[in-house]
Design a protein around this motif. Structure first.
Motif, mmCIF file in Angstrom:
data_model
loop_
_atom_site.group_PDB
_atom_site.id
_atom_site.type_symbol
_atom_site.label_atom_id
_atom_site.label_comp_id
_atom_site.label_asym_id
_atom_site.label_seq_id
_atom_site.Cartn_x
_atom_site.Cartn_y
_atom_site.Cartn_z
ATOM 1 N N VAL A 93 50.599 -6.545 30.730
ATOM 2 C CA VAL A 93 50.530 -5.089 30.859
ATOM 3 C C VAL A 93 51.925 -4.553 31.177
ATOM 4 O O VAL A 93 52.551 -4.983 32.158
ATOM 5 N N ILE A 94 52.386 -3.645 30.319
ATOM 6 C CA ILE A 94 53.673 -2.973 30.549
ATOM 7 C C ILE A 94 53.342 -1.514 30.845
ATOM 8 O O ILE A 94 52.963 -0.751 29.953
ATOM 9 N N ALA A 95 53.404 -1.137 32.124
ATOM 10 C CA ALA A 95 52.918 0.164 32.575
ATOM 11 C C ALA A 95 54.096 0.995 33.077
ATOM 12 O O ALA A 95 54.755 0.615 34.051
ATOM 13 N N GLY A 115 70.352 -3.725 24.846
ATOM 14 C CA GLY A 115 70.115 -5.161 25.052
ATOM 15 C C GLY A 115 68.627 -5.464 25.121
ATOM 16 O O GLY A 115 68.193 -6.576 24.843
ATOM 17 N N ALA A 116 67.831 -4.445 25.487
ATOM 18 C CA ALA A 116 66.373 -4.637 25.516
ATOM 19 C C ALA A 116 65.835 -4.641 24.078
ATOM 20 O O ALA A 116 66.382 -3.988 23.190
ATOM 21 N N GLU A 117 64.728 -5.372 23.887
ATOM 22 C CA GLU A 117 64.088 -5.389 22.558
ATOM 23 C C GLU A 117 62.977 -4.346 22.478
ATOM 24 O O GLU A 117 62.545 -3.971 21.389
ATOM 25 N N LEU A 118 62.501 -3.937 23.644
ATOM 26 C CA LEU A 118 61.466 -2.896 23.709
ATOM 27 C C LEU A 118 61.809 -1.972 24.874
ATOM 28 O O LEU A 118 61.974 -2.433 26.009
ATOM 29 N N VAL A 119 61.924 -0.689 24.582
ATOM 30 C CA VAL A 119 62.215 0.323 25.609
ATOM 31 C C VAL A 119 60.998 1.260 25.656
ATOM 32 O O VAL A 119 60.513 1.694 24.609
ATOM 33 N N VAL A 120 60.503 1.538 26.867
ATOM 34 C CA VAL A 120 59.274 2.330 26.987
ATOM 35 C C VAL A 120 59.483 3.520 27.928
ATOM 36 O O VAL A 120 60.079 3.365 29.001
ATOM 37 N N LEU A 121 58.983 4.674 27.511
ATOM 38 C CA LEU A 121 59.059 5.898 28.330
ATOM 39 C C LEU A 121 57.662 6.287 28.818
ATOM 40 O O LEU A 121 56.664 5.771 28.318
ATOM 41 N N PRO A 122 57.567 7.239 29.775
ATOM 42 C CA PRO A 122 56.267 7.641 30.335
ATOM 43 C C PRO A 122 55.478 8.626 29.453
ATOM 44 O O PRO A 122 55.915 9.002 28.368
ATOM 45 N N GLU A 123 54.359 9.068 29.996
ATOM 46 C CA GLU A 123 53.448 10.001 29.314
ATOM 47 C C GLU A 123 53.990 11.445 29.360
ATOM 48 O O GLU A 123 54.414 11.910 30.432
ATOM 49 N N LEU A 124 53.949 12.128 28.239
ATOM 50 C CA LEU A 124 54.262 13.574 28.145
ATOM 51 C C LEU A 124 55.498 13.987 28.938
ATOM 52 O O LEU A 124 55.505 15.031 29.605
ATOM 53 N N ASP A 132 39.855 -7.365 21.306
ATOM 54 C CA ASP A 132 39.088 -7.772 20.126
ATOM 55 C C ASP A 132 39.846 -7.497 18.834
ATOM 56 O O ASP A 132 39.560 -8.098 17.800
ATOM 57 N N ARG A 133 40.825 -6.577 18.898
ATOM 58 C CA ARG A 133 41.661 -6.290 17.723
ATOM 59 C C ARG A 133 42.968 -7.078 17.766
ATOM 60 O O ARG A 133 43.895 -6.797 17.025
ATOM 61 N N GLY A 134 43.087 -8.016 18.699
ATOM 62 C CA GLY A 134 44.230 -8.938 18.682
ATOM 63 C C GLY A 134 45.340 -8.667 19.671
ATOM 64 O O GLY A 134 46.344 -9.389 19.684
ATOM 65 N N ALA A 135 45.204 -7.658 20.528
ATOM 66 C CA ALA A 135 46.312 -7.315 21.434
ATOM 67 C C ALA A 135 46.618 -8.456 22.406
ATOM 68 O O ALA A 135 45.709 -9.056 22.979
ATOM 69 N N LYS A 136 47.901 -8.722 22.586
ATOM 70 C CA LYS A 136 48.343 -9.678 23.623
ATOM 71 C C LYS A 136 49.227 -8.987 24.659
ATOM 72 O O LYS A 136 49.395 -9.482 25.766
ATOM 73 N N THR A 137 49.814 -7.886 24.261
ATOM 74 C CA THR A 137 50.580 -7.026 25.173
ATOM 75 C C THR A 137 49.962 -5.636 25.067
ATOM 76 O O THR A 137 49.615 -5.208 23.967
ATOM 77 N N VAL A 138 49.817 -4.950 26.197
ATOM 78 C CA VAL A 138 49.319 -3.572 26.158
ATOM 79 C C VAL A 138 50.307 -2.686 26.929
ATOM 80 O O VAL A 138 50.683 -3.014 28.061
ATOM 81 N N VAL A 139 50.711 -1.609 26.279
ATOM 82 C CA VAL A 139 51.654 -0.666 26.895
ATOM 83 C C VAL A 139 50.863 0.531 27.443
ATOM 84 O O VAL A 139 49.945 1.028 26.789
#
Ligand code: AKG
Length: 270
Positions: A195-197, A32-41, A160-167
């Motif tokens: 910020v999606i952290a 149901g999510a449009e973006l799923v994010v996992l942690p580092e390494l 400066d490169r256009g980011a509006k969301t940063v993961v």
């Protein structure tokens, strides 16, 4: 944008292969999510430094292959967090990967600021040297990883490169939880981005306790969601128009004077 943050643990007694299976189950629960994010390494386990050479993989390896299936199965963007990437020359990188809903790679980012404080990452891994903002159906998404949070110039480069969301996938220790909260909030307000952290949870090799506390912060500094310390899937719906609204009403970025006019700063001072 509906997002799900998979705040995964990497216990040292679990193999990377088993962890990929377990991660897949958590990702599936985020349907149901449009973006799923996992942690580092998360596959190798950030603090399992001795395992980096054995767990290193190419972008055709098992972690990206699993991620492609997850993305296609959910019909969603999957930000894989990061993995230990081995390049053709045998160098190792901490590489973040964003997969599009069709399973193709939307962008990759090799962590620029590898970490050396109570960590062997800087000794074992090669730093990246470029920034990346992916143009996606969810808007422009910039990439950073963990320690990069402490380097605002990298973030300004993304804006400066256009980011509006940063993961921000991370393996941030509990010992510095308040730094994590402060920097994720600070970068959101300073750079006027969402910020999606997503942090790791649990205890890793060497007995290092991770902070969890994954969070989403909007450009006004409002914390839209924050996880606890343990393993969990945190869901949140973000109204992305907030970025343009805040930038228009409070035009900090438009008011920049350096490096737009460095001449203003060449006086002798006091
Ligand atoms: O900057 C910190 O305190 C933590 C950074 C870190 O754990 C990392 O970059 O993996």
């Amino acid at each position: 944008m509906k997002v799900a943050l998979v705040q995964l643990a990497s216990p040292p007694d679990e193999t990377a292969a088993d962890r990929r299976v377990r991660a897949g189950q958590l990702v599936e629960s985020a349907r149901g999510a449009e973006l799923v994010v996992l942690p580092e390494l998360w596959a190798a386990g950030y603090f399992s430094f001795d395992a980096y050479p054995d767990e290193a993989e190419t972008l055709d390896g098992p972690t990206v292959a699993a991620g492609r299936e997850w993305a296609r199965g959910l019909g969603a963007y999957v930000h894989l967090g990061s993995l230990v990437e081995r390049d053709a020359a045998g160098r190792l990188f901490n590489t973040a990967v964003l997969l599009a809903p069709d399973g193709t790679i939307a962008h990759t980012y090799r962590k620029v600021h590898v970490f050396g404080y109570a960590s062997r990452e800087a000794e074992l891994l090669t730093p990246g040297d470029s920034l990346s903002v992916a143009e996606t159906e969810l808007g422009p998404i910039g990439a950073t990883t963990c320690y990069d949070l402490r380097f605002p110039e990298l973030w300004r480069g993304l804006v400066d490169r256009g980011a509006k969301t940063v993961v921000v996938p991370a393996a941030w220790p509990a010992a510095r939880r308040e730094h994590w909260r402060m920097f994720t909030s600070c970068r959101a307000v300073e750079e006027q981005v969402v910020v999606i952290a997503v942090n790791a949870a649990g205890t890793q090799r060497g007995g290092v306790e991770l902070a969890g506390t994954s969070r989403i912060v909007d450009p006004w500094g409002t914390v839209l969601a924050e996880a606890g310390g343990g393993e969990e899937v945190l869901r949140c719906e973000i109204d992305q128009s907030i970025v343009d609204t805040v930038r228009a009403e409070f035009p900090v970025l438009a008011d920049r004077r350096w490096p737009v006019s460095t001449a203003d700063f060449t006086g002798a001072g006091v």
